[in-house]
Design an enzyme around this catalytic site. Structure first.
Site, mmCIF file in Angstrom:
data_model
loop_
_atom_site.group_PDB
_atom_site.id
_atom_site.type_symbol
_atom_site.label_atom_id
_atom_site.label_comp_id
_atom_site.label_asym_id
_atom_site.label_seq_id
_atom_site.Cartn_x
_atom_site.Cartn_y
_atom_site.Cartn_z
ATOM 1 C CB ALA A 74 -0.904 -0.020 1.224
ATOM 2 C CD GLN A 76 2.611 6.657 4.589
ATOM 3 O OE1 GLN A 76 3.520 6.148 5.219
ATOM 4 N NE2 GLN A 76 2.685 7.884 4.116
ATOM 5 C CB SER A 77 3.842 -0.639 2.003
ATOM 6 O OG SER A 77 4.451 -1.876 2.309
ATOM 7 C CG ASN A 78 4.732 -0.267 8.268
ATOM 8 O OD1 ASN A 78 5.193 0.834 8.555
ATOM 9 N ND2 ASN A 78 3.481 -0.622 8.566
ATOM 10 C CB CYS A 80 7.238 -0.846 0.364
ATOM 11 S SG CYS A 80 6.090 -1.709 -0.733
#
Ligand SMILES: *Cc1c(COP(=O)(O)O)cnc(C)c1O
Length: 333
Positions: A74, A76-78, A80
């Site tokens: 997403a 705000q992906s942690n 990623c």
């Protein structure tokens, strides 16, 4: 469980702490004893659960001689952020495909993880609409990079395949060693259930070791039945990969979907209250998307008396606090 048969990069030198949360327990009536496992403090830029999975996924990539990692998440992906961080540490390129699950939510100048993507030196970001075929988008990216002479390796969303979920089966083993050392009898473990690798890995580990400790998953997007099937399927795949002989009972996979609210990553009042409660009793920072909604579920179930008096409950804190800074308005209201 024998993890030495799999390629693994050792990113984690010491077990994450298991701490009592006396002030929070007291604030919730003092009948249930709450503990926390601090996976928010795992190594990897700004911490969080994906590091455990990436020990195995990145090792697999390196064994296959990859020089480039592609993953997705997403906006705000942690996941990623941490995949990018470990790729940087290993000297690998990293490309991200971001799914705009909430329309209009991607902003190039956003704070939180989004800012960190740039700071950590992401090679490219491609934003696709919510509901896109993410694996298809990653394969397309991989094909393009291969043509340029690169050797790309795709890590699925959340690193939640049977390779990544090994990290949480290993976490279950780590947790039991600690509990035995502390002689702390935990009756129940509460975890977030998102892309499912965390939940599935913990179920596999706890089942394999025959601990008898139930694991409850708090959903962050899907309905109960849908999520339980996803977790169950991944748990069976992970158990098979690990060579766990014991069958994973279907009823060992339990999810709650009452705390999702209007949808993935959309703030809820109970999430805001839980994030403030953890901050103001234990000085623990949660995140709005995963640990905050999981904590909202834990708080609600303690208040409603779902745990018998004297129960010891362990909350697995999976991290994610950088995302707080992308949601400040929700907390200032
Ligand atoms: C990814 C993530 C989760 C969910 O873990 P899954 O293995 O995807 O279910 C929970 N908390 C945080 C902070 C995360 O980034």
């Amino acid at each position: 469980m024998n993890f030495t048969r799999f390629p693994r990069r050792k990113y984690i030198q010491t077990p994450t702490a298991i701490e009592p949360m006396p002030a929070l327990s007291q604030a919730l009536g003092g009948k249930v004893n709450l503990f926390v496992k601090r996976d928010d403090q795992l190594p990897g830029a700004a911490g969080g659960n994906k590091t455990r999975k990436l020990e195995f996924c990145i090792a697999d990539a390196m064994e296959k001689k990859a020089d480039t990692i592609i993953t997705c998440g997403a906006v705000q992906s942690n996941h990623c952020r941490l995949t990018l961080a470990w790729a940087v540490k290993e000297g690998l390129d990293c490309h991200l495909i971001l799914e705009e699950r909430v329309k209009g939510s991607y902003k190039t100048d956003a704070s939180g993880n989004n800012f960190l993507f740039q700071l950590l030196g992401v090679k490219s970001i491609e934003v696709v609409p919510g509901g896109s075929d993410m694996m298809g988008a990653m394969e397309k990216k991989a094909a393009g990079l291969s043509e340029e002479g690169k050797t790309p390796y795709i890590i699925p969303g959340g690193a939640s395949n049977a390779i990544g979920a090994l990290g949480y089966a290993a976490c279950a083993a780590e947790t039991m060693t600690q509990l035995n050392d502390l002689h702390l009898n935990i009756d129940h473990i509460v975890v977030p259930s998102g892309s499912a690798g965390t939940h599935a890995g913990m179920v596999v580990g706890m089942t394999a070791m025959e601990t008898g400790i139930p694991v409850s998953g708090m959903n962050v997007s899907r309905e109960k039945m849908v999520q339980e099937e996803i977790v169950y399927k991944l748990a069976k795949e992970t158990a098979a990969k690990l060579g766990v002989k014991k069958e994973i009972p279907r009823d060992s996979v339990v999810c709650f979907d009452q705390y999702v609210g209007p949808g993935y990553s959309i703030p809820t009042d109970s999430m805001v209250e839980a994030v403030k409660l953890f901050a103001q009793t234990e000085a623990i920072l949660l995140d709005p998307v995963y640990s905050g909604k999981t904590a909202a579920g834990l708080v609600d179930r303690v208040r409603k008396g779902h745990f018998a008096p004297g129960t010891n409950v362990l909350f697995l804190h999976t991290g994610g606090s950088p995302a707080l800074y992308a949601y400040m308005d929700s907390f200032r209201k």
